[in-house]
Design an enzyme around this catalytic site. Structure first.
Site, PDB file in Angstrom:
ATOM      1  N   TYR A  98     -15.194 -11.899  -0.095  1.00 31.33           N
ATOM      2  CA  TYR A  98     -15.889 -10.638  -0.346  1.00 31.33           C
ATOM      3  C   TYR A  98     -17.094 -10.849  -1.260  1.00 31.33           C
ATOM      4  O   TYR A  98     -18.139 -10.214  -1.087  1.00 31.33           O
ATOM      5  CB  TYR A  98     -14.930  -9.621  -0.972  1.00 31.33           C
ATOM      6  CG  TYR A  98     -13.911  -9.083  -0.007  1.00 31.33           C
ATOM      7  CD1 TYR A  98     -14.214  -8.020   0.846  1.00 31.33           C
ATOM      8  CD2 TYR A  98     -12.636  -9.627   0.061  1.00 31.33           C
ATOM      9  CE1 TYR A  98     -13.279  -7.521   1.732  1.00 31.33           C
ATOM     10  CE2 TYR A  98     -11.687  -9.135   0.947  1.00 31.33           C
ATOM     11  CZ  TYR A  98     -12.017  -8.083   1.786  1.00 31.33           C
ATOM     12  OH  TYR A  98     -11.088  -7.591   2.668  1.00 31.33           O
ATOM     13  N   ARG A 158      -6.444  11.614  -5.675  1.00 29.55           N
ATOM     14  CA  ARG A 158      -7.716  10.963  -5.311  1.00 29.55           C
ATOM     15  C   ARG A 158      -8.860  11.972  -5.364  1.00 29.55           C
ATOM     16  O   ARG A 158      -9.967  11.640  -5.832  1.00 29.55           O
ATOM     17  CB  ARG A 158      -7.582  10.371  -3.904  1.00 29.55           C
ATOM     18  CG  ARG A 158      -8.858   9.822  -3.289  1.00 29.55           C
ATOM     19  CD  ARG A 158      -9.334   8.581  -3.996  1.00 29.55           C
ATOM     20  NE  ARG A 158     -10.455   8.013  -3.277  1.00 29.55           N
ATOM     21  CZ  ARG A 158     -11.703   8.458  -3.328  1.00 29.55           C
ATOM     22  NH1 ARG A 158     -11.970   9.512  -4.082  1.00 29.55           N
ATOM     23  NH2 ARG A 158     -12.670   7.880  -2.643  1.00 29.55           N
ATOM     24  N   ARG A 196      -3.030   6.710   1.066  1.00 28.46           N
ATOM     25  CA  ARG A 196      -3.545   7.910   1.718  1.00 28.46           C
ATOM     26  C   ARG A 196      -2.570   8.589   2.670  1.00 28.46           C
ATOM     27  O   ARG A 196      -2.804   9.723   3.080  1.00 28.46           O
ATOM     28  CB  ARG A 196      -4.833   7.565   2.474  1.00 28.46           C
ATOM     29  CG  ARG A 196      -6.015   7.271   1.554  1.00 28.46           C
ATOM     30  CD  ARG A 196      -7.219   6.814   2.350  1.00 28.46           C
ATOM     31  NE  ARG A 196      -7.003   5.494   2.925  1.00 28.46           N
ATOM     32  CZ  ARG A 196      -7.814   4.928   3.809  1.00 28.46           C
ATOM     33  NH1 ARG A 196      -8.866   5.574   4.267  1.00 28.46           N
ATOM     34  NH2 ARG A 196      -7.552   3.710   4.270  1.00 28.46           N
ATOM     35  N   ARG A 228       0.814  -1.215   0.000  1.00 28.84           N
ATOM     36  CA  ARG A 228       0.000   0.000   0.000  1.00 28.84           C
ATOM     37  C   ARG A 228       0.850   1.268   0.000  1.00 28.84           C
ATOM     38  O   ARG A 228       0.436   2.305   0.527  1.00 28.84           O
ATOM     39  CB  ARG A 228      -0.969   0.025   1.191  1.00 28.84           C
ATOM     40  CG  ARG A 228      -2.045  -1.048   1.136  1.00 28.84           C
ATOM     41  CD  ARG A 228      -3.013  -0.904   2.292  1.00 28.84           C
ATOM     42  NE  ARG A 228      -3.958  -2.012   2.321  1.00 28.84           N
ATOM     43  CZ  ARG A 228      -4.635  -2.393   3.398  1.00 28.84           C
ATOM     44  NH1 ARG A 228      -4.476  -1.745   4.543  1.00 28.84           N
ATOM     45  NH2 ARG A 228      -5.473  -3.401   3.344  1.00 28.84           N
ATOM     46  N   ASP A 272      -6.880  -2.793  -7.375  1.00 24.33           N
ATOM     47  CA  ASP A 272      -7.586  -3.379  -6.243  1.00 24.33           C
ATOM     48  C   ASP A 272      -7.849  -4.858  -6.513  1.00 24.33           C
ATOM     49  O   ASP A 272      -8.032  -5.253  -7.669  1.00 24.33           O
ATOM     50  CB  ASP A 272      -8.913  -2.656  -5.992  1.00 24.33           C
ATOM     51  CG  ASP A 272      -9.502  -3.004  -4.631  1.00 24.33           C
ATOM     52  OD1 ASP A 272     -10.314  -3.939  -4.562  1.00 24.33           O
ATOM     53  OD2 ASP A 272      -9.130  -2.354  -3.638  1.00 24.33           O
TER      54      ASP A 272
END
Length: 348
Positions: free
Chosen positions: A155, A42, A33, A29, A79
């Site tokens: 998921y 973003r 962020r 990652r 992703d």
């Protein structure tokens, strides 16, 4: 693909069998962020999926941590849920809550999935990879990735992430034939998607099995190890020299041994792994990647410095790629990442 010792990439050389001191470094990652430049892009994209599916923007955020920290590898910004989305599953990301998918928990929903990946979904990923590869120096490797079938299936069955992935575990117990069909579909899609990334310019691929640690040994063999074995075989049939890393988070040492035996080049260790035991039982077969606790990167100071030194000592003399034991968290101070890079690259 050239796998000779003459490769200019320190990261790839470790996967190819060479010990590097100091070890090569990247972070899971790392495009995310915690970086102000990522947050700006973003905001420009407007939403997460638009960022993933806009090649220019995905390439930009992939390159940002390389420009700032000079990591030895970039990992394409995408992703793990691109695959179910490309198979026709509805997908959206709720702010503060994470992904929401149209559940695939019965035969009708499974039958509704496409047999092939939608080029409109996976094509932008390959385009971004080609763009990034063109901008990277030969010394910096480029990593493609996908989620492991078990983790992606959890998921898809629940329609979202859960604490222990009980919906998928229950479906696998109650309707193992149906669940096997879902896994089979994901194995084939993973081979295709990873192959597309390699053809676009990825030097290596990583397969993330974030929820491997919730399964009992028999279920782990069926739903994690065997699908990975099939993906590795299928991908190497198309690309014999591709480097493959598996990251089965939370797996026991015995489970890690199973994973190391499927033909991969490297195995990622989360922060709970026993490094010395992993070294003793795995390092003859695979490169070891990891495994700093991301919270130590947030804490900084002695908690960071002492653990980096311990990790370097524990993996001294074996093939090691320095990484975190999971993804970097958004609240991580930039100066701590700078210190982390300095510590890992310090000549001992």
């Amino acid at each position: 693909m050239d796998r000779s010792p003459a490769t200019r990439s320190r990261f790839l050389s470790v996967l190819d069998g060479t010990i590097q001191d100091p070890p090569p470094l990247w972070m899971m990652r790392q495009a995310g962020r915690y970086l102000p430049e990522y947050r700006a892009v973003r905001a420009e994209a407007g939403d997460f999926l638009t960022l993933c599916y806009t090649p220019r923007l995905a390439a930009e955020v992939t390159l940002q941590p390389i420009r700032r920290y000079g990591f030895d590898a970039a990992i394409i910004f995408s992703d793990i849920l691109v695959i179910p989305h490309a198979l026709g599953t509805g997908l959206r990301f709720e702010v503060g809550e994470g992904p929401r998918l149209t559940p695939v928990a019965d035969r009708a929903a499974l039958s509704a999935l496409s047999q092939t990946l939608d080029p409109a979904k996976v094509g932008p990923v390959y385009e971004a990879i080609a763009d990034v590869r063109a901008q990277l120096s030969p010394e910096t490797a480029l990593i493609g990735f996908c989620g492991a079938p078990w983790t992606v299936a959890t998921y898809m069955v629940a329609g979202q992430g859960t604490d222990d992935q009980a919906p998928a575990r229950l479906l696998a117990l109650r309707e193992p034939e149906l669940f096997q069909e879902l896994i089979d579909r994901l194995v084939d899609a993973s081979i295709t998607h990873l192959s597309g990334q390699v053809e676009a310019g990825a030097d290596a691929v990583q397969i993330f099995d974030t929820w491997a640690g919730v399964l009992d040994p028999a279920s782990f063999e069926r739903w994690c190890a065997e699908p990975l074995r099939r993906i590795v075989a299928g991908l190497r049939e198309r690309h014999p020299y591709v480097r493959i890393i598996a990251f089965p988070k939370g797996a026991t040492l015995e489970a890690l041994e199973q994973i190391a035996d499927v033909g991969i080049d490297g195995i990622g260790l989360d922060w709970s792994a026993d490094r010395r035991a992993a070294r003793q039982r795995l390092s003859d077969d695979v490169a070891l990647q990891g495994n700093l606790d991301p919270l130590r990167l947030i804490a900084g100071g002695a908690a960071l410095e002492e653990e980096v030194e311990r990790i370097r000592a524990d993996f001294d003399g074996v093939r090691h790629i320095f990484n975190l034991g999971h993804g970097i968290r958004p609240e991580t101070p930039l100066e701590h990442v700078e210190k982390f890079v300095e510590l890992v690259r310090r000549v001992r």
